[in-house]
Write a protein that holds these residues in place. Sequence first.
Motif, PDB file in Angstrom:
ATOM      1  N   HIS A   1       0.518  -4.467 -20.156  1.00 51.09           N
ATOM      2  CA  HIS A   1       0.351  -5.865 -19.770  1.00 51.09           C
ATOM      3  C   HIS A   1       0.817  -6.171 -18.354  1.00 51.09           C
ATOM      4  CE1 HIS A   1       0.741  -6.005 -24.275  1.00 51.09           C
ATOM      5  NE2 HIS A   1      -0.429  -6.582 -24.085  1.00 51.09           N
ATOM      6  N   PHE A   2       1.186  -5.142 -17.613  1.00 54.82           N
ATOM      7  CA  PHE A   2       1.746  -5.364 -16.273  1.00 54.82           C
ATOM      8  C   PHE A   2       1.254  -4.289 -15.313  1.00 54.82           C
ATOM      9  CE2 PHE A   2       4.671  -7.019 -19.414  1.00 54.82           C
ATOM     10  CZ  PHE A   2       5.016  -8.259 -18.902  1.00 54.82           C
ATOM     11  N   ARG A   3       1.291  -4.640 -14.024  1.00 55.74           N
ATOM     12  CA  ARG A   3       1.145  -3.642 -12.959  1.00 55.74           C
ATOM     13  C   ARG A   3       2.472  -3.659 -12.219  1.00 55.74           C
ATOM     14  NH1 ARG A   3      -1.925  -5.985  -8.870  1.00 55.74           N
ATOM     15  NH2 ARG A   3      -2.092  -4.013  -7.787  1.00 55.74           N
ATOM     16  N   ILE A   4       3.205  -2.578 -12.279  1.00 49.31           N
ATOM     17  CA  ILE A   4       4.512  -2.550 -11.622  1.00 49.31           C
ATOM     18  C   ILE A   4       4.364  -1.798 -10.302  1.00 49.31           C
ATOM     19  CG2 ILE A   4       6.956  -2.015 -11.920  1.00 49.31           C
ATOM     20  CD1 ILE A   4       6.285  -3.386 -14.381  1.00 49.31           C
ATOM     21  N   LEU A   5       4.759  -2.424  -9.214  1.00 47.47           N
ATOM     22  CA  LEU A   5       4.719  -1.772  -7.905  1.00 47.47           C
ATOM     23  C   LEU A   5       6.148  -1.576  -7.411  1.00 47.47           C
ATOM     24  CD1 LEU A   5       1.795  -3.121  -7.992  1.00 47.47           C
ATOM     25  CD2 LEU A   5       1.955  -3.176  -5.530  1.00 47.47           C
ATOM     26  N   TYR A   6       6.431  -0.379  -6.910  1.00 44.99           N
ATOM     27  CA  TYR A   6       7.779  -0.124  -6.393  1.00 44.99           C
ATOM     28  C   TYR A   6       7.700   1.015  -5.404  1.00 44.99           C
ATOM     29  CZ  TYR A   6       7.405   3.483  -9.963  1.00 44.99           C
ATOM     30  OH  TYR A   6       6.958   4.526 -10.722  1.00 44.99           O
ATOM     31  N   GLU A   7       8.728   1.105  -4.581  1.00 44.82           N
ATOM     32  CA  GLU A   7       8.808   2.241  -3.674  1.00 44.82           C
ATOM     33  C   GLU A   7       9.006   3.470  -4.540  1.00 44.82           C
ATOM     34  OE1 GLU A   7      11.521   2.143  -0.348  1.00 44.82           O
ATOM     35  OE2 GLU A   7      11.194  -0.005  -0.142  1.00 44.82           O
ATOM     36  N   GLY A   8       8.445   4.571  -4.100  1.00 46.25           N
ATOM     37  CA  GLY A   8       8.571   5.781  -4.919  1.00 46.25           C
ATOM     38  C   GLY A   8      10.004   6.302  -4.941  1.00 46.25           C
TER      39      GLY A   8
ATOM     40  N   ASN B   1       0.813  -1.215   0.000  1.00 53.04           N
ATOM     41  CA  ASN B   1       0.000   0.000   0.000  1.00 53.04           C
ATOM     42  C   ASN B   1       0.845   1.262   0.000  1.00 53.04           C
ATOM     43  OD1 ASN B   1      -2.404  -1.280  -0.171  1.00 53.04           O
ATOM     44  ND2 ASN B   1      -2.796  -1.301   2.040  1.00 53.04           N
ATOM     45  N   SER B   2       2.073   1.135   0.512  1.00 50.22           N
ATOM     46  CA  SER B   2       2.942   2.313   0.522  1.00 50.22           C
ATOM     47  C   SER B   2       3.703   2.449  -0.796  1.00 50.22           C
ATOM     48  CB  SER B   2       3.929   2.224   1.692  1.00 50.22           C
ATOM     49  OG  SER B   2       4.849   1.175   1.442  1.00 50.22           O
ATOM     50  N   TYR B   3       3.531   1.476  -1.693  1.00 47.97           N
ATOM     51  CA  TYR B   3       4.279   1.506  -2.957  1.00 47.97           C
ATOM     52  C   TYR B   3       3.520   2.322  -4.010  1.00 47.97           C
ATOM     53  CZ  TYR B   3       7.720  -2.095  -1.645  1.00 47.97           C
ATOM     54  OH  TYR B   3       8.742  -2.792  -1.070  1.00 47.97           O
ATOM     55  N   VAL B   4       4.279   2.746  -4.984  1.00 49.71           N
ATOM     56  CA  VAL B   4       3.688   3.427  -6.134  1.00 49.71           C
ATOM     57  C   VAL B   4       3.302   2.349  -7.141  1.00 49.71           C
ATOM     58  CG1 VAL B   4       4.182   5.002  -8.040  1.00 49.71           C
ATOM     59  CG2 VAL B   4       5.156   5.434  -5.783  1.00 49.71           C
ATOM     60  N   GLU B   5       2.133   2.507  -7.742  1.00 50.58           N
ATOM     61  CA  GLU B   5       1.737   1.527  -8.751  1.00 50.58           C
ATOM     62  C   GLU B   5       1.783   2.160 -10.124  1.00 50.58           C
ATOM     63  OE1 GLU B   5      -1.873  -0.624  -8.017  1.00 50.58           O
ATOM     64  OE2 GLU B   5      -2.065  -1.146 -10.140  1.00 50.58           O
ATOM     65  N   LYS B   6       2.445   1.455 -11.024  1.00 51.59           N
ATOM     66  CA  LYS B   6       2.552   1.967 -12.384  1.00 51.59           C
ATOM     67  C   LYS B   6       1.891   0.956 -13.307  1.00 51.59           C
ATOM     68  CE  LYS B   6       6.123   2.914 -15.890  1.00 51.59           C
ATOM     69  NZ  LYS B   6       6.028   4.329 -16.207  1.00 51.59           N
ATOM     70  N   PRO B   7       0.631   1.195 -13.676  1.00 50.33           N
ATOM     71  CA  PRO B   7      -0.015   0.257 -14.585  1.00 50.33           C
ATOM     72  C   PRO B   7       0.419   0.544 -16.020  1.00 50.33           C
ATOM     73  CG  PRO B   7      -1.585   1.889 -13.730  1.00 50.33           C
ATOM     74  CD  PRO B   7      -0.219   2.346 -13.348  1.00 50.33           C
ATOM     75  N   ILE B   8       0.892  -0.479 -16.698  1.00 49.46           N
ATOM     76  CA  ILE B   8       1.196  -0.331 -18.115  1.00 49.46           C
ATOM     77  C   ILE B   8       0.367  -1.361 -18.856  1.00 49.46           C
ATOM     78  CG2 ILE B   8       3.465   0.744 -17.923  1.00 49.46           C
ATOM     79  CD1 ILE B   8       4.685  -2.060 -18.032  1.00 49.46           C
TER      80      ILE B   8
END
Length: 373
Positions: A162-169, A153-160
């Motif tokens: 074919h993928f949902r990329i989650l990472y720390e901001g 929940n604290s991660y940034v989500e980058k939907p592209i």
Amino acid sequence: MAIPRSTWGLLLAAFLAAFSGLLVATRLGARPPREAVAPEAWHALERNDPEQAASIFKRALNEHPRDPMLHYGAGSAAYALGRTDAALASLKRAVDLDPDFADALALLGQIAYERGDSALAIRSLQKASSLRPGDRRVAELLDRWQRESSVHNSYVEKPIEHFRILYEGGAQQTIGDHVARVLEEQYGRIGRALNSFPSEPVTVILYTNVAFHDITRSPSWSAGGYDGRIRVAVGGALDSSYALDRVVTHEFVHAVVASAAPRRIPAWLNEGLATHLESSDHMWVSEALRKAPAIVPLDNLVQGFGGLDEQSALVAYAESETAADILCSQLGSNLGSFLQLVGSGRSVDDALMEFQVQPNAFHAEWRRRVGMP
Ligand SMILES: [Zn+2]
């Protein structure tokens, strides 16, 4: 799991067993009920014949469409067959009909989790846990999912696409963008090679090394894994872009294999394809085989490689890559169909014959290449 080439001393494999859905499923999953309708279907499940079980449950449901146990059974059989959409639908129906059905809730949670639906997974397991307050396995799993969810929940989500990329901001943004680009580039190549494309966006979570090991409980040398989500430890071992690209591609191959054949793929075939398709650099394979103290038969590499030590795992990956390389050239465009046949329960040798490949030719070529007498 993925193995490193850039940092030879380090084994970049993930311990799938540490967070494997399958392990949990066997613990939480179908439990043959006493006095159930269609006992022969439960027996079929017990002797690992989900096709038979599914067809008996289906017939029984025609007569008893409102029996939650039958929907639970149908969901368990569908899950064992790798038909997760059908499994989810059956389990939701079971829980609608009997909201206090703890086994169905637990299995529903498990499958939702594997599908990346953490909200439904946690909700279902919470209910199961409240119905079975003494069940420590359910409580522990729930605790793990909740902790994981609060990290995500604290991660940034980058939907592209074919993928949902989650990472720390912040500092991870560049890596997140890079991984997004690499995966979209590889999506078509890997999907075409295996003739399969995941039906939904694949979740990819980029962890700091500490968070990765905390969540996956994998050993310190591992850097990537796939358990329904691609999980990669960035930084540290994967400080080179080449190593990172290779590991995320490797894990994506596992995601595609899982979408083509969710069950019954021997580890050597799964890891072999992932290692073969992760990059075009396979120079390390012959080196690893040449230095190998012993060659292990493929039959002994059916379960995951997580229990192997570093040296044995390296050889296991090299042997598996060799097998995958041979299969790719012998099967050509039939590779994806072959994979599906194996996933449906046919033996590798049986499935090869379906495509006019003589199993003996495959095994002989493999033994020749790995240097096995
Ligand atoms: Zn792997």
